[in-house]
Design a protein around this motif. Structure first.
Motif, PDB file in Angstrom:
ATOM      1  N   GLY A   6      10.659  -0.210   6.613  1.00 25.42           N
ATOM      2  CA  GLY A   6      10.339  -0.233   7.990  1.00 25.42           C
ATOM      3  C   GLY A   6       9.869   1.228   8.196  1.00 25.42           C
ATOM      4  O   GLY A   6       9.922   2.293   7.490  1.00 25.42           O
ATOM      5  N   ASP A   7       9.402   1.482   9.396  1.00 23.34           N
ATOM      6  CA  ASP A   7       9.161   2.750   9.846  1.00 23.34           C
ATOM      7  C   ASP A   7      10.261   3.860  10.031  1.00 23.34           C
ATOM      8  O   ASP A   7      10.369   5.114   9.723  1.00 23.34           O
ATOM      9  N   LYS A   8      11.460   3.345  10.578  1.00 21.04           N
ATOM     10  CA  LYS A   8      12.657   4.086  10.692  1.00 21.04           C
ATOM     11  C   LYS A   8      13.748   3.793   9.543  1.00 21.04           C
ATOM     12  O   LYS A   8      14.685   4.948   9.362  1.00 21.04           O
ATOM     13  N   ARG A   9      13.787   2.590   8.987  1.00 19.59           N
ATOM     14  CA  ARG A   9      15.080   2.539   8.066  1.00 19.59           C
ATOM     15  C   ARG A   9      14.389   1.711   6.922  1.00 19.59           C
ATOM     16  O   ARG A   9      13.286   1.067   6.838  1.00 19.59           O
ATOM     17  N   ILE A  10      15.226   1.864   5.574  1.00 20.91           N
ATOM     18  CA  ILE A  10      14.600   1.081   4.426  1.00 20.91           C
ATOM     19  C   ILE A  10      15.831   0.229   4.100  1.00 20.91           C
ATOM     20  O   ILE A  10      17.110   1.110   4.000  1.00 20.91           O
ATOM     21  N   LYS A  31      13.721  10.083   6.762  1.00 21.28           N
ATOM     22  CA  LYS A  31      13.588  11.314   6.990  1.00 21.28           C
ATOM     23  C   LYS A  31      12.287  11.771   7.238  1.00 21.28           C
ATOM     24  O   LYS A  31      11.545  11.942   8.367  1.00 21.28           O
ATOM     25  N   ASN A  32      11.492  11.838   6.085  1.00 19.65           N
ATOM     26  CA  ASN A  32      10.184  12.071   5.800  1.00 19.65           C
ATOM     27  C   ASN A  32       9.745  11.306   4.654  1.00 19.65           C
ATOM     28  O   ASN A  32      10.478  11.197   3.582  1.00 19.65           O
ATOM     29  N   LEU A  33       8.504  11.507   4.252  1.00 22.26           N
ATOM     30  CA  LEU A  33       7.957  10.846   2.920  1.00 22.26           C
ATOM     31  C   LEU A  33       8.421  11.213   1.902  1.00 22.26           C
ATOM     32  O   LEU A  33       8.878  10.551   0.818  1.00 22.26           O
ATOM     33  N   ARG A  34       8.454  12.540   1.668  1.00 26.16           N
ATOM     34  CA  ARG A  34       8.880  13.221   0.388  1.00 26.16           C
ATOM     35  C   ARG A  34      10.514  12.906   0.219  1.00 26.16           C
ATOM     36  O   ARG A  34      10.685  12.418  -0.941  1.00 26.16           O
ATOM     37  N   LEU A  35      11.341  13.133   1.316  1.00 27.93           N
ATOM     38  CA  LEU A  35      12.510  12.930   1.050  1.00 27.93           C
ATOM     39  C   LEU A  35      12.967  11.395   1.022  1.00 27.93           C
ATOM     40  O   LEU A  35      13.774  10.981   0.029  1.00 27.93           O
ATOM     41  N   PHE A  74       3.319   3.507   1.218  1.00 24.30           N
ATOM     42  CA  PHE A  74       4.622   4.113   0.696  1.00 24.30           C
ATOM     43  C   PHE A  74       5.017   3.694  -0.580  1.00 24.30           C
ATOM     44  O   PHE A  74       5.472   4.149  -1.653  1.00 24.30           O
ATOM     45  N   ILE A  75       4.709   2.211  -0.956  1.00 24.65           N
ATOM     46  CA  ILE A  75       4.814   1.647  -2.370  1.00 24.65           C
ATOM     47  C   ILE A  75       4.068   2.472  -3.379  1.00 24.65           C
ATOM     48  O   ILE A  75       4.357   2.653  -4.512  1.00 24.65           O
ATOM     49  N   GLU A  76       2.856   2.746  -3.136  1.00 22.34           N
ATOM     50  CA  GLU A  76       1.725   3.155  -3.889  1.00 22.34           C
ATOM     51  C   GLU A  76       2.489   4.739  -4.271  1.00 22.34           C
ATOM     52  O   GLU A  76       2.307   5.146  -5.436  1.00 22.34           O
TER      53      GLU A  76
END
Length: 141
Positions: A6-10, A31-35, A74-76
């Motif tokens: 999700g946008d806020k949580r996984i 947090k952000n994409l990298r983290l 995100f998956i890619e």
């Protein structure tokens, strides 16, 4: 291992060693994409995952949505970091079902936020395991 992205949580869930049933693990607050990618890569390593199942959010009619594109992005990026097979699974209604379960258990809104995504991931994974154990063909990403 399974992700409900999700946008806020996984939401994160895993299967038992025999791939029979799923267990919710944790709801990770993004947090952000990298983290986020590093944390999920860490889960894959920590849990000894042999495959990654990712819930794919689509519209009720099965067509892609804005969330579908965000999840696919995100998956890619994640596939660039992990070496396990990645499967995409329709996740329609899993969050609503998880929310209903938590409401039935009398969980407050704040409590539900902590558990709903990992419970949804467990639901996605259970459906995947059921299909796999029935011998159905599964689609790799």
């Amino acid at each position: 291992m399974c992700l409900d992205i999700g946008d806020k949580r996984i939401g994160v869930a895993v299967s038992d060693p025999f791939n029979t049933y799923s267990l919710p693990v944790e709801t990770y607050n993004r947090k952000n994409l990298r983290l986020d990618l590093e944390r999920i890569k860490g889960y894959v390593t920590e849990k000894g995952a042999t495959a990654l199942v990712c819930g794919l959010p689509v519209n009720f009619d099965g067509t892609p949505s804005v969330q579908t594109n965000k999840a696919l992005y995100f998956i890619e990026r994640l596939k660039e970091l992990v070496t396990v097979d990645v499967y995409l699974v329709d996740e329609r209604c899993t969050t609503c079902e998880a929310e209903d379960v938590l409401i039935e258990q009398g969980k407050s809104r704040e409590e539900r936020k902590k558990f709903v995504d990992s419970l949804a991931a467990a639901s996605i994974l259970q459906g995947f395991l059921n299909d796999k154990n029935k011998g159905q063909t599964l689609k790799k990403s």
